[in-house]
Structures are given as structure tokens and as C-alpha cells.
Design a protein around this motif. Structure first.
Motif, short mmCIF file in Angstrom:
data_model
loop_
_atom_site.label_atom_id
_atom_site.label_comp_id
_atom_site.label_asym_id
_atom_site.label_seq_id
_atom_site.Cartn_x
_atom_site.Cartn_y
_atom_site.Cartn_z
N THR A 33 -4.03 202.58 93.59
CA THR A 33 -2.90 202.00 94.76
C THR A 33 -4.18 201.75 95.91
N ALA A 34 -3.65 200.91 96.59
CA ALA A 34 -4.29 200.93 98.35
C ALA A 34 -4.13 199.45 98.83
N VAL A 35 -4.40 199.21 100.04
CA VAL A 35 -3.92 198.03 101.03
C VAL A 35 -5.57 197.10 100.70
N TYR A 36 -5.30 195.56 99.73
CA TYR A 36 -6.12 194.47 98.85
C TYR A 36 -6.26 193.86 100.90
N TYR A 37 -7.90 194.04 99.77
CA TYR A 37 -8.30 192.53 101.48
C TYR A 37 -8.55 191.03 100.39
N CYS A 38 -8.48 190.64 101.28
CA CYS A 38 -9.42 189.56 100.95
C CYS A 38 -10.03 188.99 101.99
N ALA A 39 -11.30 188.34 101.62
CA ALA A 39 -12.67 187.90 102.66
C ALA A 39 -13.54 187.18 102.47
N ALA A 40 -14.19 186.65 103.52
CA ALA A 40 -14.96 185.65 103.17
C ALA A 40 -16.45 185.07 104.00
N ASP A 41 -17.92 185.34 102.87
CA ASP A 41 -18.77 185.37 103.46
C ASP A 41 -18.83 184.11 103.43
N VAL A 42 -19.57 183.66 104.94
CA VAL A 42 -19.60 182.34 105.11
C VAL A 42 -21.28 181.77 104.75
N TYR A 43 -22.29 182.96 104.02
CA TYR A 43 -23.64 182.40 103.79
C TYR A 43 -23.45 182.54 102.50
N GLY A 44 -22.29 183.06 101.62
CA GLY A 44 -22.76 182.57 99.82
C GLY A 44 -23.51 183.15 99.24
N ARG A 45 -23.21 185.13 100.47
CA ARG A 45 -24.61 186.51 99.66
C ARG A 45 -23.96 186.60 98.32
N HIS A 46 -22.60 186.83 98.29
CA HIS A 46 -22.16 187.33 96.92
C HIS A 46 -22.72 189.12 96.75
N GLY A 47 -22.47 189.09 97.51
CA GLY A 47 -22.84 190.88 98.31
C GLY A 47 -21.26 191.85 97.87
N VAL A 48 -21.86 193.64 98.07
CA VAL A 48 -20.92 194.14 98.08
C VAL A 48 -20.55 194.75 98.72
N SER A 49 -21.36 194.60 100.23
CA SER A 49 -21.24 195.06 101.68
C SER A 49 -19.95 194.81 102.28
N VAL A 50 -18.97 195.49 102.99
CA VAL A 50 -17.96 194.71 103.94
C VAL A 50 -18.65 193.80 104.86
N ARG A 51 -20.11 194.73 105.45
CA ARG A 51 -20.91 194.17 105.92
C ARG A 51 -21.31 192.79 106.62
N LEU A 52 -21.58 192.48 104.73
CA LEU A 52 -21.44 191.07 104.85
C LEU A 52 -20.28 189.78 104.55
N TYR A 53 -18.68 190.47 104.66
CA TYR A 53 -18.53 189.69 105.27
C TYR A 53 -17.65 189.23 106.56
N ASP A 54 -17.77 187.77 106.90
CA ASP A 54 -17.08 187.27 108.56
C ASP A 54 -15.84 187.94 108.67
N TYR A 55 -15.24 187.29 107.19
CA TYR A 55 -13.28 186.70 108.49
C TYR A 55 -12.79 187.90 106.59
N TRP A 56 -11.71 188.04 107.35
CA TRP A 56 -10.98 189.31 106.66
C TRP A 56 -9.46 188.82 106.70
#
Length: 124
Positions: A91-114
């Protein structure tokens, strides 16, 4: 401007399934990594899964491996998260995010758009 719009959340019983969708627009997605994250009340936002838009390489959090599947439809500019065998702790709010540099990371800091998020509630 990249826009991400999630849909598909809702209330489901434990053991049930949901499929989330993320419609993307306004960007050149071929080089992006797309991710799904979730945030439960009182907790930090955490990584769930990601997929490379170009070659479909995926990555999953250990807690969802074997139950969740991320996929994309290039023609529709849409990313999906199929969630099976759901548990109350999902149970949670689920967010979609986009990393424009394609780094395939797991940190929220690597994603530019939400996206704005979609609520998933799993009852016991």
C-alpha cells in the motif's frame, strides 16, 4: 516539457493484481530510463522498478522480484507496472519517473521528471 500521467491505482484485496500505466509526453524518450517508485505514509519514497526505453533492460527492487513486471509500449509512449500477489505492505502512492540521462539508477535523485502519483491500497 516532459509530462507523466499515472493511472490504474485502486483498492484490491491481498493476493490480487493491478496494472499501473504511465503515459509520457513532451520528451525524446529513446534514451530515457523510466522508473516506478512508491511512498507509504510516513516513509521515504523508494525504488520499485525501472526499464530502459531503448532496449527494455529492467531492474527491480528485491521486495518485488517475481511479483511485479515493468514493461513499455514504445508506440504508445506508455510504461506499465503489472503487480501480482499484492500484499498489504505494498500500500502506497506509486509514482512514475523519467531519467533523461538513462542512468538506470535506483535513487530518486537520478530522476528528473515525476508524475502526480496513483494510490494503491491493498486490504488484508
Amino acid at each position: 516539457q516532459v509530462q507523466l500521467v499515472e493511472s490504474g491505482g485502486g483498492l484490491v484485496q491481498a493476493g490480487g493484481s493491478l496494472r499501473l500505466s504511465c503515459a509520457a509526453s513532451g520528451g525524446t524518450f529513446s534514451s530515457y530510463t523510466m522508473g516506478w517508485f512508491r511512498q507509504a505514509p510516513g516513509k521515504e519514497r523508494e525504488f520499485v522498478a525501472s526499464i530502459s526505453w531503448s532496449d527494455g533492460v529492467t531492474n527491480y527492487a528485491d521486495s518485488v522480484k517475481g511479483r511485479f513486471t515493468i514493461s513499455r509500449d514504445n508506440a504508445k509512449n506508455t510504461v506499465y507496472l503489472q503487480m501480482n500477489s499484492l500484499k498489504p505492505e505494498n500500500t502506497a502512492v506509486y509514482y512514475c519517473a523519467a531519467d533523461v540521462y538513462g542512468r538506470h539508477g535506483v535513487s530518486v535523485r537520478l530522476y528528473d521528471y515525476w508524475g502526480q502519483g496513483t494510490q494503491v491500497t491493498v486490504s488484508s
